[in-house]
Design an enzyme around this catalytic site. Structure first.
Site, PDB file in Angstrom:
ATOM      1  N   GLY A 212       0.837  -1.203   0.000  1.00 36.19           N
ATOM      2  CA  GLY A 212       0.000   0.000   0.000  1.00 36.19           C
ATOM      3  C   GLY A 212       0.863   1.241   0.000  1.00 36.19           C
ATOM      4  O   GLY A 212       1.974   1.239  -0.537  1.00 36.19           O
ATOM      5  N   GLU A 234       5.569  -3.589   0.665  1.00 33.29           N
ATOM      6  CA  GLU A 234       5.591  -3.296  -0.774  1.00 33.29           C
ATOM      7  C   GLU A 234       4.832  -1.985  -0.932  1.00 33.29           C
ATOM      8  O   GLU A 234       3.614  -1.961  -0.811  1.00 33.29           O
ATOM      9  CB  GLU A 234       4.864  -4.396  -1.571  1.00 33.29           C
ATOM     10  CG  GLU A 234       5.385  -5.797  -1.348  1.00 33.29           C
ATOM     11  CD  GLU A 234       6.653  -6.073  -2.124  1.00 33.29           C
ATOM     12  OE1 GLU A 234       7.124  -5.194  -2.858  1.00 33.29           O
ATOM     13  OE2 GLU A 234       7.168  -7.184  -1.974  1.00 33.29           O
ATOM     14  N   LEU A 235       5.562  -0.911  -1.187  1.00 36.86           N
ATOM     15  CA  LEU A 235       4.909   0.405  -1.173  1.00 36.86           C
ATOM     16  C   LEU A 235       4.826   0.989  -2.587  1.00 36.86           C
ATOM     17  O   LEU A 235       4.818   0.259  -3.562  1.00 36.86           O
ATOM     18  CB  LEU A 235       5.629   1.316  -0.185  1.00 36.86           C
ATOM     19  CG  LEU A 235       5.778   0.702   1.227  1.00 36.86           C
ATOM     20  CD1 LEU A 235       6.546   1.612   2.147  1.00 36.86           C
ATOM     21  CD2 LEU A 235       4.427   0.333   1.826  1.00 36.86           C
ATOM     22  N   CYS A 268       1.369  -0.075  -9.030  1.00 38.01           N
ATOM     23  CA  CYS A 268       2.577   0.410  -8.340  1.00 38.01           C
ATOM     24  C   CYS A 268       3.777   0.403  -9.273  1.00 38.01           C
ATOM     25  O   CYS A 268       4.628   1.284  -9.189  1.00 38.01           O
ATOM     26  CB  CYS A 268       2.841  -0.440  -7.110  1.00 38.01           C
ATOM     27  SG  CYS A 268       2.830  -2.192  -7.449  1.00 38.01           S
ATOM     28  N   GLU A 365       4.480  10.076  -6.714  1.00 39.08           N
ATOM     29  CA  GLU A 365       3.805   9.007  -7.461  1.00 39.08           C
ATOM     30  C   GLU A 365       2.455   9.559  -7.938  1.00 39.08           C
ATOM     31  O   GLU A 365       1.749  10.208  -7.172  1.00 39.08           O
ATOM     32  CB  GLU A 365       3.565   7.804  -6.539  1.00 39.08           C
ATOM     33  CG  GLU A 365       2.798   6.693  -7.226  1.00 39.08           C
ATOM     34  CD  GLU A 365       2.520   5.495  -6.303  1.00 39.08           C
ATOM     35  OE1 GLU A 365       2.291   5.690  -5.106  1.00 39.08           O
ATOM     36  OE2 GLU A 365       2.530   4.367  -6.820  1.00 39.08           O
TER      37      GLU A 365
END
Ligand code: NAP
Length: 466
Positions: A212, A234-235, A268, A365
């Site tokens: 996230g 896991e970003l 992502c 992002e």
């Protein structure tokens, strides 16, 4: 107290923003009892032979393939993904379960170590209940990435899915049960993200994994560190896509635009920043405009739609605000940038140039159908732009001379690099990032071993020297 009226857990169809179904959030007692059940289930699941665990994983893979249309439609309903992409996602999930089914015995077998006397080996042992927190953008794949590995390894799992995909969460749990996974080995927690942190401290939780945003990851990892529990994160990412001057331009444009628009840009590892050599920039820009003209916005259930809505009204508003801010700060909006005047969380496919290090967008992002296009003069400059963000998830280098492309790839600070291909996933390839994109790996053997105790056993007979 009924939390129905205030629960954030609900299906809202982003195609028309209508509420389809609401779920009641679980209370503290319900959550504690699910974790207790997972802890009890661990005691027998850890001793279930690996080949029996693997057989259940194979059954899950088969059920996913059987039900791929049904699952696909649920993802499209809950988060707006184009149906063909949703069905493709289910197929990848099946492949991951099948991969662990086929390889678990080999991966989890004792590993001998070379020692001068006697013998020594590593034994891979599960550690207990894993808390998994997952986002909505790949509602089935995100469950799969953590559940397939950690359950195959002999752990049990409680999983909190994103609040906007409760039906996707439910159908996965139903499939696991139908495949014969024993009660308590995998259970969904229906709870809001803001209420997760205290759950990390439950002594029966032995590890925590989150995919996230950075704030959510930092909150979970901090809570885990305070009680000395392992976490993996896991970003986000703002992946660079470097087009070298010898690249096949048509293929690079197709890959960049296709990759960026997939899942309405909410990936992502989407190629968010396209860096093109000055000598081919104009041609690349023109061909990108042509490719944008082919994008078909529409109902994500329709087979000819290539770009659906964003996952929610708020997601659309947030991305449009980011684009507007970039424009205010001096970036050029070449195409799109606005909301589409229709019901639902739609925004125009957007192409932005002239982004500089003075603008927020240079570092951020952008989680929507927005392509940032940069021109560079030297390869060193491209590498510097690529590494300028705090993220380090994945990236791509396009070039006909693949040795040169690999040399560039080695200089990018990311967890995964693709040559002549936008980022894609396969069960055999470890997935994960570096820098603020997180730590730890999922998929492949690396993912399987994240939450196991790698126990060393050294055997020396009483009459042998050490
Ligand atoms: P998010 O807000 O962080 O949500 C992700 C999950 O965390 C949801 O289940 C959410 O629950 C929960 N959550 C939210 N706040 C939390 C908190 N303070 N503590 C614990 N859990 C919390 O992320 P998002 O914005 O929906 O998802 C997009 C982000 O995920 C992007 O940055 C994207 O790049 C990243 N992502 C990364 C990967 C990867 O593999 N690296 C893959 C997919 C997405 P609620 O839904 O209840 O809020």
């Amino acid at each position: 107290m009924s939390t129905k009226e205030i629960s954030s857990i609900k299906t809202v169809n982003p195609f028309n923003n209508e509420i389809v179904k609401e779920f009641q959030a679980m209370n503290k007692d319900q959550i504690a009892s699910i974790i207790d059940k997972a802890d009890v289930a661990f005691k027998s699941w850890r001793n279930t032979p690996v080949k029996d665990r693997a057989a259940i994983m194979a059954k899950i893979a088969a059920l996913l393939l059987d039900k791929k249309e049904e699952l696909g439609k649920l993802a499209t309903l809950e988060m707006g993904k184009v149906l063909a992409q949703a069905i493709g996602e289910v197929k990848i999930c099946a492949a991951i379960f099948k991969y662990y089914a086929d390889n678990a015995e080999e991966f989890l077998a004792d590993k001998p170590l070379k020692v001068p006397h006697g013998e020594a080996f590593l034994s891979y042992e599960p550690i207990g209940v894993i808390l998994s927190v997952q986002p909505w953008n790949f509602p089935f794949y995100q469950i799969t990435r953590s559940a397939a590995a950690h359950i195959t390894a002999g752990n049990t799992m409680v999983l909190k899915h994103a609040s906007n995909v409760p039906q996707c969460a439910q159908i996965m749990e139903d499939i696991f049960t139908e495949a014969g996974l024993p009660n308590g080995v995998y259970t969904n927690l229906y709870v809001s993200g803001k209420d997760i942190e205290p759950i990390v401290g439950n002594p029966k939780i032995k590890g925590v994994t989150l995919t996230g945003s950075e704030p959510a990851g930092a909150s979970i990892a901090t809570a885990a560190a305070k009680v000395v529990k392992k976490s993996t994160l896991e970003l986000g990412g703002s992946d660079p896509f470097i087009v070298l001057d010898d690249a096949d331009i048509n293929l690079a444009v197709q890959s960049a635009v296709g990759g960026r628009m997939a899942n309405a840009g909410q990936v992502c590892t989407s190629p968010k920043r396209i860096l093109v050599a000055e000598s081919i920039y104009e041609e690349f820009l023109n061909k990108t405009k042509e490719a944008f003209a082919q994008i078909k916005v529409g109902n994500p259930m329709d087979s000819d739609t290539t770009l659906g809505p964003l996952s929610s009204e708020k997601a659309a508003q947030d991305v449009i605000a980011q684009v507007e801010k970039a424009a205010e700060q001096g970036a050029t909006i070449v195409l799109g940038g606005r909301r589409i005047e229709r019901k639902g969380a739609f925004m125009e496919p957007t192409l932005i140039t002239d982004i500089t290090a003075e603008m927020d967008m240079y570092f951020e992002e952008v989680f929507g159908p927005v392509m940032m296009l940069y021109k560079y003069n030297t390869v060193e400059e491209a590498i510097a732009i690529a590494n300028a963000t705090e993220f380090g998830l994945a990236g791509t280098v396009f070039g006909t001379d693949t040795k040169k492309a690999v040399d560039v790839a080695r200089k990018i600070d990311s967890g995964m690099l693709y040559i002549n291909h936008a980022t894609s996933v396969a069960p055999q390839l470890p997935f994960g990032g570096t820098k603020n994109s997180g730590y730890g790996r999922e998929q492949a053997i690396e993912g399987l071993l994240e939450f196991v105790n790698i126990k060393m056993i050294r055997v020396t007979a009483p009459d042998q020297p050490y």
